[in-house]
Design an enzyme around this catalytic site. Sequence first.
Site, PDB file in Angstrom:
ATOM      1  N   CYS A  97       9.730   6.592  11.669  1.00  0.00           N
ATOM      2  CA  CYS A  97       9.476   6.624  10.227  1.00  0.00           C
ATOM      3  C   CYS A  97       8.483   7.739   9.943  1.00  0.00           C
ATOM      4  CB  CYS A  97       8.927   5.262   9.802  1.00  0.00           C
ATOM      5  SG  CYS A  97       8.148   5.248   8.185  1.00  0.00           S
ATOM      6  N   GLU A 271     -14.915 -13.279   0.824  1.00  0.00           N
ATOM      7  CA  GLU A 271     -13.533 -13.038   1.224  1.00  0.00           C
ATOM      8  C   GLU A 271     -12.873 -14.380   1.534  1.00  0.00           C
ATOM      9  OE1 GLU A 271     -11.189 -10.461   1.996  1.00  0.00           O
ATOM     10  OE2 GLU A 271     -10.020 -12.136   2.786  1.00  0.00           O
ATOM     11  N   CYS A 346      -5.531  -1.249  -6.127  1.00  0.00           N
ATOM     12  CA  CYS A 346      -4.298  -0.657  -5.608  1.00  0.00           C
ATOM     13  C   CYS A 346      -3.156  -0.889  -6.594  1.00  0.00           C
ATOM     14  CB  CYS A 346      -3.968  -1.228  -4.232  1.00  0.00           C
ATOM     15  SG  CYS A 346      -3.832  -3.019  -4.217  1.00  0.00           S
TER      16      CYS A 346
END
Length: 423
Positions: A97, A271, A346
């Site tokens: 890839c 987290e 993101c």
Amino acid sequence: MTEYKHKDRKPSRCEVSKKCGGCQYIDVPYDEQLVKKQRQVERLLKGFGKVRPIIGMDQPLHYRNKVHAVFDFRKGRGIISGIYQERTHNVIPVEGCLLEDEKADQIILSIRSLAKSFKIKTYDEDTGYGLLRHVLVRVGHATGQIMVVLVLGSSIFPSKKNFVSELCKLHPEITTIVVNVNNRRTSMVLGDKEQVIYGKGYIEDILCGRTFKISPKSFYQVNAVQTEILYQKAVEYARLSGKETVVDAYCGIGTIALTAAGQAGKVIGVELNRDAVRDAVANARVNQVKNADFYQNDAGRFMRQLAEAQEKVDVVFMDPPRSGSTEEFMDALLCLRPARVVYISCNPETLARDLQYLNGNKQQEKRGVKGRINGEERRESQRNLKEKRENRILYRVEEITPVDMFPFTDNIEAVCLLRRNNC
Ligand code: SAH
């Protein structure tokens, strides 16, 4: 670091790109990709504040340090490994890839041929029979350490020892191999049970001068080169003087917290993923950072607890998943009133939604739909609204910098500095 000035690099076409669907921009020259991303960020976010030029890569190929392959058996062809065809569970064979680390791809091909010679059966998703399901390879960009995770449908792995020694003979660069057992009929790659069969069970990488331990299940950014740039920008935006109390929300293995710790009074990381929190605590120790604490909790709930305890927080880094943050988190943030918020995202769409909330626009919207009112009532309601808005601490976006973490795909990462109004 170059901003915007990239030579045209014509990527060779990928023969599986249509079926894979991972690289929306595989045939678009890199410069054009950056222009497209810049335009998209501007379209979504320009209204909030200044958008700086996107920071691209000098060498935008083979940047992915985490590689996943699914294994399957095909009549006439034998064992194959590759990717799921977009939105299906058909496995498309992949030999290599353009985005993935090349060594990781070679290791996967070696596992494919070793599986043939060891007569290992691949897992059948329909019947639940067979052993080898997936392989995950993680590469430490700076350290060169390599972790191989073999995801198996059962914990019984005959000829395990020989398999490991053959694989390490072919790839002495592998530093650890972990078996992960996933015997559930699920589309999740990793199961709960893990067994280290070679090496330490984790790899380390170095980012911004710190060493980070990465376990199989912990989140770690896939593009180490751009991550350093992203974190440097985030810490620059935080303008730390050495005294501040800083929260790193959605902190993963503590990368941002530990990068910022040297310039802050105290850092608190939160987290949800247990393994990642464990890594973060170990990472603080390895890097001899004494002013960082990490908590396993939902970030929204944790922030609410901080707000209820009236803790003093000066700066908040937040780096939520694609779905963005929550109203619970942001309401607590507005109570805590940090002077600066550095939002790393993101997904520019959820970023826009959350910026709107932090700007106080949601309140305005809710109050705007009141139906018909006469002139005096309207003036009264506008006065109330103005008062409310002035009382509520709102945040202003000072600057947004997109960083290209995912060349050849349409994913966009951006770091955004918000400042409390009146400070
Ligand atoms: N800042 C880190 C991780 C960012 S990815 C880094 O740069 O490496 C987002 C992280 O949010 C993941 O580690 C994920 O496990 C965590 N996460 C997802 N939902 C969460 C929640 N509700 N509360 C806290 N953390 C969460």
